[in-house]
Write an enzyme that holds these catalytic residues in place. Structure first.
Site: not given
Ligand code: PA5
Length: 471
Positions: A294, A323, A437
């Site tokens: 990410e 494996h 989202k």
């Molecule tokens: O790392 C990130 O920013 C994302 O993975 C968020 O943690 C995830 O989308 C969840 O978002 P939020 O904590 O706002 O619910």
């Protein structure tokens, strides 16, 4: 703290001297020096100006104190903690709890179990979620709803479902006593609900994104509640600060890890495997997968040009995936860098006695231990990869302790932002996730997102020519 308590990065097998032409030349890392120095100066300046708060979270004991107090209250309220959250709001807790508590934690009875039982629900599949609720008793459960933004559809939906589950069993006041919200200190729906309903609430410090939030109450509260020594976790991360603040690529293990991966990425080696030889560390690979993907998978560079860059992180587990995956790693496409995580001193070991009818198949195991076998398997896999010209690294932990896990997570976080700097992208945003989202909001009829709904509808109109008929 002696050197034996410090995690180490062993990088020799990434270089041509060990793996041959497929490896990096040390000169390639040297050549990244100027770029690295620029990134280091930028990170240092931004950190100094408070623009990269994740760096200093381990030193910020305010979040720790609030988390410990909330954990104390939670343990007085129930024996089970249900965490609702997704992505960075869930993965750190799962990884650290799995590393530091026995895998059987939830099955142990109270005196043997260090803290509350833990269930982390990070999906909205009603089948899985319903199974967990069926198992739990509202009167023994504390619910921690975690969302930095306070508006993620999955987490809010879970919150609605669990709130109803609590209210039905315990009434509104009983439900309120059992909910702890972790979210932005001032903004977002969850903060408003917490204020309106008088729910206990913990802060995610501003400027800290989900995947960099394990050292905030996002991780600290649930981890303290389940008996993890969160102070030692933070101390471990702090102890990495001196070395991970060094400017030189060869001196700073976080920078070297990043530089090696970016150098390989630029050669098209874009599959980055993290393979702990440890059941306890298996979920650290899951946490890292999100962090690396990410943060580094981005369409645009900082200057706006389209780059569509990013590694594909893969998680694997030794020896299990020898494996399953290792055949591919040894003989498949030359597109991978494999990082093993190994543990020098295991917390326990199991002796082997080959006191069964003789046979060469088992006699060599006589007097050995399972730990010796695990270590030998790792060394053998490493050697097989190296011989086959497959670059690999090892992160070695002296032992699995809160201190070492704190170091490991912080090293990987710093490596991630440094890699982002070398790649010229913003490792702290996630515009691709945000789009998903918004499209979900549109589909579910949230006002203001009507155009997003139309986008999805247009894209999902079935094309009869491309629809395979039922047999
Ligand atoms: O790392 C990130 O920013 C994302 O993975 C968020 O943690 C995830 O989308 C969840 O978002 P939020 O904590 O706002 O619910």
């Amino acid at each position: 703290m002696g050197t034996q308590e410090t995690i180490r990065l062993l990088a020799a097998n990434a270089f041509a001297e060990r793996v041959g032409d497929t490896g990096l030349r040390t000169a390639q890392i040297d050549a990244l020096g100027a770029e690295g120095a620029r990134v280091h100066a930028d990170l240092t300046a931004r950190r100094g100006a408070g623009g990269l708060p994740f760096y200093d979270l381990p030193f910020d004991r305010g979040g720790l104190a609030a988390s410990l107090a909330a954990a104390h209250r939670a343990r007085e309220t129930g024996d089970t903690l249900l965490v609702l959250g997704i992505g960075g709001s869930a993965l750190g807790t799962t990884a650290v709890q799995r590393a530091l508590n026995p895998g059987t934690h939830n099955l142990l009875a109270a005196p043997l179990r260090a803290g509350m039982r833990l269930f982390v629900c990070d999906n909205v599949d009603p089948e899985g979620f319903g199974e967990v609720l069926d198992l739990l008793e509202p009167g023994r459960t504390v619910v921690n709803v975690i969302s930095k933004s306070g508006g993620t559809a999955e987490t809010l939906a879970q919150f609605l479902a669990v709130r109803r589950w609590l209210v039905d069993a315990l009434g509104p006041a009983g439900a309120r006593r059992r909910i702890v919200v972790t979210t932005d200190p001032t903004r977002g729906y969850l903060r408003r609900v917490a204020q309106a309903e008088g729910l206990a609430a913990l802060d995610v410090p501003p400027g800290v994104g989900g995947r960099f939030s394990v050292f905030t109450p996002v991780g600290l509260f649930p981890l303290a509640a389940v008996g993890v020594d969160v102070e030692a976790l933070l101390d471990g991360a702090c102890s990495l600060d001196a070395v991970s603040s060094l400017p030189g690529l060869w001196d700073n293990p976080a920078y070297l890890f990043a530089a090696i991966h970016v150098a390989f990425l630029r050669q098209g080696r874009n599959v980055h495997v993290l393979m702990p030889y440890s059941d306890g560390l298996r979920d650290v690979a899951d946490w890292f997968r999100q962090l690396w993907a990410e943060s580094l998978g981005k369409r645009r560079a900082l200057d706006g040009t389209e780059v569509c860059v990013g590694p594909t992180p893969v998680k694997a587990l030794g020896t299990t995936d020898q494996h399953s995956q290792v055949q591919l790693y040894v003989e498949g496409p030359q597109d991978k860098v494999i990082t093993f995580v190994e543990v020098e001193n295991l917390r326990r070991d199991i002796d082997l006695r080959a006191d069964v009818p003789g046979g060469a198949e088992v006699e060599y195991l006589e007097g050995k231990t399972l730990g010796a076998l695990l270590r030998a398997e790792k060394r053998a896999t490493e050697a097989a990869l190296t011989r086959a010209g497959r670059p690999n690294l090892t992160i070695r932990l002296p032992r699995i302790s809160a201190h070492a896990v704190g170091q490991l997570l912080h090293l990987l976080q710093i490596a991630t932002v440094f890699a982002g700097g070398l790649l010229g992208i913003d490792p702290l945003d996630q515009p691709g996730v945000e789009l998903g989202k918004e499209l979900t909001f549109g589909l579910l009829g949230r006002p203001g997102y009507e155009a997003r709904a139309r986008e999805v509808e247009l894209l999902s109109t079935p094309d009869p020519r491309l629809t395979v008929p039922h047999l």
